[in-house]
Design an enzyme around this catalytic site. Structure first.
Site, mmCIF file in Angstrom:
data_model
loop_
_atom_site.group_PDB
_atom_site.id
_atom_site.type_symbol
_atom_site.label_atom_id
_atom_site.label_comp_id
_atom_site.label_asym_id
_atom_site.label_seq_id
_atom_site.Cartn_x
_atom_site.Cartn_y
_atom_site.Cartn_z
ATOM 1 N N GLU A 167 -22.685 -1.824 32.866
ATOM 2 C CA GLU A 167 -22.885 -0.525 32.209
ATOM 3 C C GLU A 167 -21.605 0.323 32.105
ATOM 4 O O GLU A 167 -21.447 1.339 32.789
ATOM 5 C CB GLU A 167 -23.997 0.256 32.921
ATOM 6 C CG GLU A 167 -25.318 -0.496 32.939
ATOM 7 C CD GLU A 167 -26.465 0.290 33.557
ATOM 8 O OE1 GLU A 167 -26.218 1.361 34.147
ATOM 9 O OE2 GLU A 167 -27.614 -0.160 33.439
ATOM 10 N N GLU A 351 -31.453 -5.699 32.406
ATOM 11 C CA GLU A 351 -32.160 -4.714 33.224
ATOM 12 C C GLU A 351 -33.195 -4.009 32.386
ATOM 13 O O GLU A 351 -32.917 -3.616 31.238
ATOM 14 C CB GLU A 351 -31.214 -3.617 33.766
ATOM 15 C CG GLU A 351 -30.403 -4.011 34.959
ATOM 16 C CD GLU A 351 -29.526 -2.871 35.468
ATOM 17 O OE1 GLU A 351 -29.923 -1.687 35.337
ATOM 18 O OE2 GLU A 351 -28.444 -3.172 35.985
#
Ligand code: IFM
Length: 437
Positions: A167, A351
């Site tokens: 991320e 995710e």
């Protein structure tokens, strides 16, 4: 649950994820201090000042934890390696105990039939490197390349896949512009540099791993669907700007050797000199792309400097994080990533998940519904011909939710943070039944 293993193509990888600082216990095994330790020690940054020194004590309970993953019927386990556990000062002296730990972790996965999906960096920057400017310092690409070489020389022969950085938006924007995560800066120049350097570090790590012969290398990016918060052209433009910063910037660098004009209008003057020259490094060819997706935002203009926007509450069902549940957004981003890479690369949902405070033994319906809805959108993309190869639930265990401490519970397994006892929740049992072969 509505969906089960047999609804998905043969070989589809069902996985669940964790990360090092959130579960291991950074006080153990000779790990160095990280910028999360000092961020958490600064009053006002983290709820109740909570930190990751013990976390779930996965460091000492790794075997038991992998048994839980195996009993769940997973095909893969996504974990991360801590830079400060391997190199306590960020560079130089190696902590052999740290390398041994990840070696045992990978072997422990393989012994249980779990494919080890490794992320090299999930946010615990060694404090010694933070002292030197951390992600603002252009040298971080080389520091990260050296760390990559050290850890991958030990475990790179046995991992199923590797992504350098989890991320990039969180590493850079959330942590240097919004100040919500370590190092807690609110500075536009720091942000522009961190956004660029995080991509350079990604590219350098890919380069090093190709050199070592490590297989199956990807990037894990996070996405948030941006709705206009009202029906005005101004809100639509603000949502487009939000989308460009959050969803398009990192994809653009990696797959298009360019940054979106809507981001450059605010950040260009703050980028490091000759930033365009780094695109050959940033855009190193990849084998797959990971999509992390949780929620949407409603964006409206704000009377501030660039990017002049803020978000407002929306009408959909919310999780314990106060995040709206919008599964269709996952379908949107699977398509976006497919178009952006232009090479039909395998895509993994790396995710997706939700927080809800649920005691062991209690019903956990909102979580199973959430998983079902996001599996449904994944299946929709597969049915349309997209090469989506896996789905990863965040997270196996309740764990350290960064600035929000330990109360936001994303786990399929409940963790009692006083006794550290693990107890599978109803959603764990439901998912195990769905995954049974
Ligand atoms: O807990 C985090 C994780 O570290 C990164 N992705 C989002 C999760 C939930 O906020």
């Amino acid at each position: 649950m509505k969906y089960k293993r047999s609804d998905f193509p043969e070989g589809f990888q069902f996985a669940a994820a964790t990360s090092s600082y959130q579960i291991e216990g950074h006080g153990f095994g000779g790990a160095g201090l990280t910028h999360w330790d000092s961020f958490a020690a600064t009053p006002g940054n983290v709820v109740r000042g909570e930190h990751g020194q013990t976390a779930c004590d996965h460091y000492h309970r790794m075997e038991e934890d992998l048994d839980l993953c195996q009993a769940l019927g997973l095909d893969a386990y996504r974990f991360s390696t801590s830079w400060a556990r391997v190199l306590p000062e960020g560079r130089g002296q190696v902590n052999q105990e740290g390398l041994d730990f990840y070696d045992r972790l990978v072997d422990g996965c393989l012994a249980r039939g779990l494919n080890p999906m490794c992320t090299l960096y999930h946010w615990e920057l060694p404090a010694a490197l933070a002292d030197e400017g951390g992600w603002r310092n252009a040298d971080i690409g080389n520091w990260f390349a050296d760390f990559t070489e050290t850890i991958m020389s030990r475990i790179g022969d046995r991992v199923f896949s590797v992504a350098p950085i989890n991320e990039p938006w969180c590493v850079s924007w959330l942590s240097h512009f919004e100040g919500h995560h370590a190092p807690g800066l609110r500075d536009i120049r720091a942000t522009a540099r961190a956004m660029h350097h995080v991509l350079v570090a990604h590219g350098r790590a890919i380069e090093v791993m190709r050199g070592l012969g490590v297989k199956n290398l990807g990037a894990v990016l996070n996405f948030e669907y941006a709705f206009a918060g009202d029906d005005t052209p101004e809100a639509r433009q603000s949502a487009e700007r939000y989308d460009a910063i959050y969803n398009q910037f990192f994809l653009g660098g990696i797959f298009n050797k360019s940054y979106p004009p809507l981001v450059l209008e605010g950040l260009e003057e703050h980028l490091p000199a000759n930033w365009e020259k780094d695109f050959d490094t940033i855009a190193a060819p990849l084998d797959w792309v990971g999509v992390n997706y949780y929620t949407c935002k409603r964006i409206v203009p704000a009377d501030t400097g660039w990017p002049s926007l803020t978000d407002v509450p929306g009408p959909l069902q919310k999780t314990q994080m106060d995040w709206e549940v919008y599964p269709e957004g996952l379908h949107h981003f699977l398509n976006l990533v497919h178009q952006a890479n232009g090479k039909n690369l395998p895509i993994y949902v790396t995710e997706s998940g939700m927080a809800q405070a649920v005691e062991p033994g209690a019903a956990d319906i909102q979580r199973t519904d959430y998983i079902d809805a996001h599996l449904g959108q994944t299946l929709r993309a597969i049915d349309e011909g997209l090469p989506v190869k896996g789905f990863t639930y965040w997270s196996v265990f309740d764990n350290y939710e960064w600035a929000l401490g330990y109360e936001k519970r994303f786990g399929l397994v409940h963790v009692d943070f006083d006794t550290l006892e693990r107890a599978p929740k109803a959603s764990y049992h439901a998912l195990a039944a769905a995954l049974a072969k």
